[in-house]
Scaffold this motif. Structure first.
Motif, PDB file in Angstrom:
ATOM      1  N   THR A  88      51.469  80.207 -37.814  1.00  0.00           N
ATOM      2  CA  THR A  88      50.501  79.260 -37.231  1.00  0.00           C
ATOM      3  C   THR A  88      50.083  78.238 -38.282  1.00  0.00           C
ATOM      4  N   LEU A  89      50.034  78.636 -39.551  1.00  0.00           N
ATOM      5  CA  LEU A  89      49.619  77.709 -40.619  1.00  0.00           C
ATOM      6  C   LEU A  89      50.588  76.539 -40.782  1.00  0.00           C
ATOM      7  N   LEU A 125      44.311  83.585 -37.075  1.00  0.00           N
ATOM      8  CA  LEU A 125      44.406  82.413 -36.196  1.00  0.00           C
ATOM      9  C   LEU A 125      45.351  82.714 -35.025  1.00  0.00           C
ATOM     10  N   GLU A 129      44.504  82.851 -30.987  1.00  0.00           N
ATOM     11  CA  GLU A 129      45.272  82.126 -29.972  1.00  0.00           C
ATOM     12  C   GLU A 129      45.861  83.090 -28.936  1.00  0.00           C
ATOM     13  N   ARG A 132      43.095  84.446 -26.597  1.00  0.00           N
ATOM     14  CA  ARG A 132      42.733  83.379 -25.647  1.00  0.00           C
ATOM     15  C   ARG A 132      43.808  83.197 -24.593  1.00  0.00           C
ATOM     16  N   ASP A 325      53.622  77.044 -30.151  1.00  0.00           N
ATOM     17  CA  ASP A 325      52.424  77.793 -29.807  1.00  0.00           C
ATOM     18  C   ASP A 325      52.798  79.220 -29.460  1.00  0.00           C
ATOM     19  N   ALA A 409      45.032  78.892 -21.069  1.00  0.00           N
ATOM     20  CA  ALA A 409      43.620  78.525 -20.930  1.00  0.00           C
ATOM     21  C   ALA A 409      42.992  79.107 -19.662  1.00  0.00           C
ATOM     22  N   GLU A 432      35.181  82.920 -34.476  1.00  0.00           N
ATOM     23  CA  GLU A 432      36.256  81.943 -34.263  1.00  0.00           C
ATOM     24  C   GLU A 432      36.108  80.721 -35.170  1.00  0.00           C
ATOM     25  N   LEU A 436      39.019  79.358 -37.779  1.00  0.00           N
ATOM     26  CA  LEU A 436      39.583  77.999 -37.786  1.00  0.00           C
ATOM     27  C   LEU A 436      39.389  77.342 -39.160  1.00  0.00           C
ATOM     28  N   ALA A 439      41.659  79.032 -41.756  1.00  0.00           N
ATOM     29  CA  ALA A 439      43.071  78.702 -41.513  1.00  0.00           C
ATOM     30  C   ALA A 439      43.370  77.281 -42.002  1.00  0.00           C
ATOM     31  N   ARG A 440      42.449  76.351 -41.759  1.00  0.00           N
ATOM     32  CA  ARG A 440      42.664  74.972 -42.239  1.00  0.00           C
ATOM     33  C   ARG A 440      42.716  74.939 -43.761  1.00  0.00           C
ATOM     34  N   ALA A 443      45.993  76.334 -44.855  1.00  0.00           N
ATOM     35  CA  ALA A 443      47.081  75.397 -44.546  1.00  0.00           C
ATOM     36  C   ALA A 443      47.165  74.320 -45.618  1.00  0.00           C
ATOM     37  N   VAL A 451      44.837  68.294 -43.567  1.00  0.00           N
ATOM     38  CA  VAL A 451      44.907  68.618 -42.137  1.00  0.00           C
ATOM     39  C   VAL A 451      43.562  68.325 -41.517  1.00  0.00           C
ATOM     40  N   LEU A 452      43.599  68.053 -40.215  1.00  0.00           N
ATOM     41  CA  LEU A 452      42.338  67.806 -39.496  1.00  0.00           C
ATOM     42  C   LEU A 452      41.762  69.145 -39.041  1.00  0.00           C
TER      43      LEU A 452
END
Lengths: 452, 452
Positions: A88-89, A125, A129, A132, A325, A409, A432, A436, A439-440, A443, A451-452
């Motif tokens: 995921t990273l 992460l 996902e 969810r 994903d 979703a 959560e 996030l 994980a950012r 990354a 990264v955003l």
């Protein structure tokens, strides 16, 4: 290994008091006859289902936690047959490139920076996902597998986990000898865990010497665990193995003693009809990864023949660097459609069969009795789908909607081994926002990119 | 028709006061250079964008409604190049069947029961799904087209709409003569509408006689509107046309005077290289429908060659009876992956190109200046994506995430022609509960089947 045994049905009055009751929905049992229970209810105790039937006949359950399905669909948690969770990273780090360039210029350089912390947060992460998106069980092959297992344990999911081993030194364990030690340790450490199992995971025939593979096969036998390996992903791989060893991949694996009921193959794109028959006879298992195979332009497995042979099949997403994903709903949709397109036959596979790959049939691949099906005695891995939405209206056929119209979703609640992991789309086993953020951060450390 | 003209940039001090301001997000302009504006803002007045740039340079906008993008992505609303909106009522009614059996045993019998009310509520359901999924513009071919237009007008979306005509009597207008009258009336009624345009829509070469097609072509010319038609969907269709008329579909259409800049073709699966070149030279336009083509096992268009020829291309979902949703994110994902798989080339198409098909390139197909792109003077069709979610983390490349990882459920706000249609995932132009209830009621009336 492999068979899903039917648990004996116990008289209700002898059951322990349930801890959890899921009610007010239509139950898709995903059992072989395809039983559907309208206005159904599930009772759960000790990680297992103690009642699965009409709400009207449900025994009293004083003190049980209630989970309201709000008129939606109640079905087994989805099973992801193959992934590399911590990737995921690297989601979207590089796409639309030839495999070799993608690996050597983007993925391998990032992986050289891997740390246990990166793998832990990347796996968390992935777990966020997956929860969810309705996945409650997956098979994972990656580096720092102990840290993958640590994340899975925390998140509350079910998984088969292995440390990937190959001829060259690894960014996690270093020289191969340590890889075997880590693998063995992982299998032993989790042998009594209710949700996690270790397995031996050599990377592929083209990255592992015959002696490595033989030793891996022996170790899987000694430890009584699965041997999971990428095999027959591309025609190029087949040609490489034929050139090096004078035999096609399956024959080469057979010559090393690997083709038996422990063998669990990921991809299986380039097997011919005889090989598929041989795999079925040897009781081997397959995880199909159609979206990954499409995106990397690898080819496509012969699903029609595999189904005809009765081969044990599951469906998987592969890692997020190549898919991008972990949404099993999207994977089911692609699986159903691309196999029809590939042989110009709109009838194979049927939507219900594809949902079976992600539930009961997938459970058979994982070899855990009562996995991927809802009935008394089965594992309490359950999801609830919110069907009261425009894209799921009207509802004539639940299998069709789940495969062709739903997405991750749409999952409302998620339960694994009797524990509620998500309620009303809120994650309960992790923070959560923290996941996030971490994980950012990881990354950025891995890739040196903003990264955003 | 066809060309997207660049509106002249006006000095900011001469602009009218904006009615709406979208801020606090990264703007993907989707213009040809691929400009991305971090911390951007949009100002909107009279259905058009009056400012698109950095928030820091934005003029004051006292009294404007503020829409907070919450750090997400701001991009043009997606464009669905071909659908049959009211077929939402038949979503999942029948799947995984041969085309002929599916049509004659399931779809046609249901369509014989169609009424204006059924089409209106089916179209409203489609509009609800499209707004939720980030689509702000679509092309629709169906029966009772005036009722489709009524729904689109109410919902606030942008659309090109036509009444499907063919040789046999229609469940809506009856004999063909009325079909021409309805079509002409539709085009005239909406000629000054800011969001809705009528078009002439003969069904297909195999369901329309040469004289019908010639007259349709003449009518499109007289009314100065598009001629939209299914063409070259399957090899079977090609063979049928060759057998009946001694020419392949495109040559047959050309002999009837249809191959010109008014021609907008849906499917385009079985065109050869020469035909693709001819279509580009004639400035024809194409809507590609890969998921429908996969599910019905029809084949796959030659996207690589179409891109090389500079053909005007958009992407569409087809109707919900054959796909089974209107999610352009899923369609983009499938489009990107299946075309790679089909020719075993992971490099074509690139993610950004696919997003262009659903935005700027799609806008060129619709032929409306300033559609599918964000810049001063462009149409104010805008969506905002919520990127702060596990499956969209980390974010290295927005194009990759939008095509390979996002779904319709990730859309936070939706704006069409400057009107806010959805804010914080809440629909503002319709009563969603009423739409779902009415659609279920109409589905029961159409099919005689119980629906959930």
């Amino acid at each position: 290994m492999g068979a899903v045994e039917k648990a004996p049905v116990k008289p209700l009055e002898h059951l322990p008091l349930p801890e959890l009751c899921i009610h007010n929905g239509t139950i898709l049992t995903m059992d072989e006859p395809g039983a559907i229970i309208e206005d159904g209810a599930l009772l759960i105790h000790g990680g297992r289902i103690t009642y699965c039937g009409p709400r009207g006949q449900m025994p009293a359950c004083p003190g049980a936690r209630l989970l309201d399905a709000r008129g939606g669909l109640i079905l087994p948690g989805l099973i992801n047959g193959h992934t590399h969770a911590a990737m995921t990273l690297m989601r979207g780090l590089a796409d639309d490139l030839p495999l070799e360039q993608w690996l050597t210029e983007h993925i391998f350089p990032a992986e050289r920076n891997l740390t246990p912390e990166a793998v832990y947060w990347g796996s968390m992460l992935a777990c966020a996902e997956m929860i969810r998106g309705g996945t409650t069980c997956f098979c994972d092959m990656y580096l720092f597998a102990h840290d993958v297992a640590r994340a899975v344990d925390q998140a509350g999911l079910r998984a088969v986990i292995g440390e990937v081993i190959y001829d060259f030194d690894s960014p996690s364990y270093g020289p191969l000898e340590n890889g075997f030690a880590v693998s063995q340790d992982l299998v032993r450490q989790y042998q009594d865990h209710p949700r996690i199992k270790g397995a031996i995971m050599p990377h592929a025939l083209y990255t592992c010497s015959p002696s490595l593979l033989e030793r891996a096969g022996q170790m899987a036998q000694d430890l009584d665990c699965d041997l999971n390996i990428h095999m027959s992903e591309t025609l190029h791989e087949t040609n490489t193995i034929v050139e090096r060893h004078g035999a096609r991949p399956l024959a080469h694996a057979a010559s090393l003693g690997l083709v038996n009921q422990r063998l669990w193959i990921d991809h299986a794109v380039d097997f011919n009809a005889d090989e598929i028959e041989r795999l079925a006879q040897a009781d081997c298992r397959i995880s199909l990864l159609p979206e990954s195979n499409m995106k990397l332009a690898s080819g496509l497995a012969n699903l029609g023949r595999m189904l005809k042979c009765g081969l044990k099949l599951s469906l998987g997403t592969d890692g997020c660097a190549s898919n991008n994903d972990l949404d099993m709903f999207g994977e089911m949709d692609s699986c159903a459609k691309v196999h029809k397109a590939a042989v110009l036959n709109p009838q194979v596979p049927q939507a219900r069969t594809v949902l079976e790959l992600a539930t009961r049939r997938g459970g058979q691949v994982f070899g855990q009795p009562g996995l991927g099906v809802l009935r008394q005695g089965a594992l309490a891995d359950v999801i609830v789908m919110d069907m009261d939405q425009p894209h799921l209206t009207p509802l004539y056929n639940p299998y069709s909607h789940l495969v062709y119209a739903a997405s991750g979703a749409d999952v409302l609640h998620s339960v694994c081994h009797g524990q509620v992991l998500m309620e009303d789309r809120r994650l309960l086993t992790m923070d959560e926002d923290e996941v996030l953020a971490k994980a950012r951060e990881q990354a950025r450390l891995l890739t040196g990119r903003e990264v955003l």
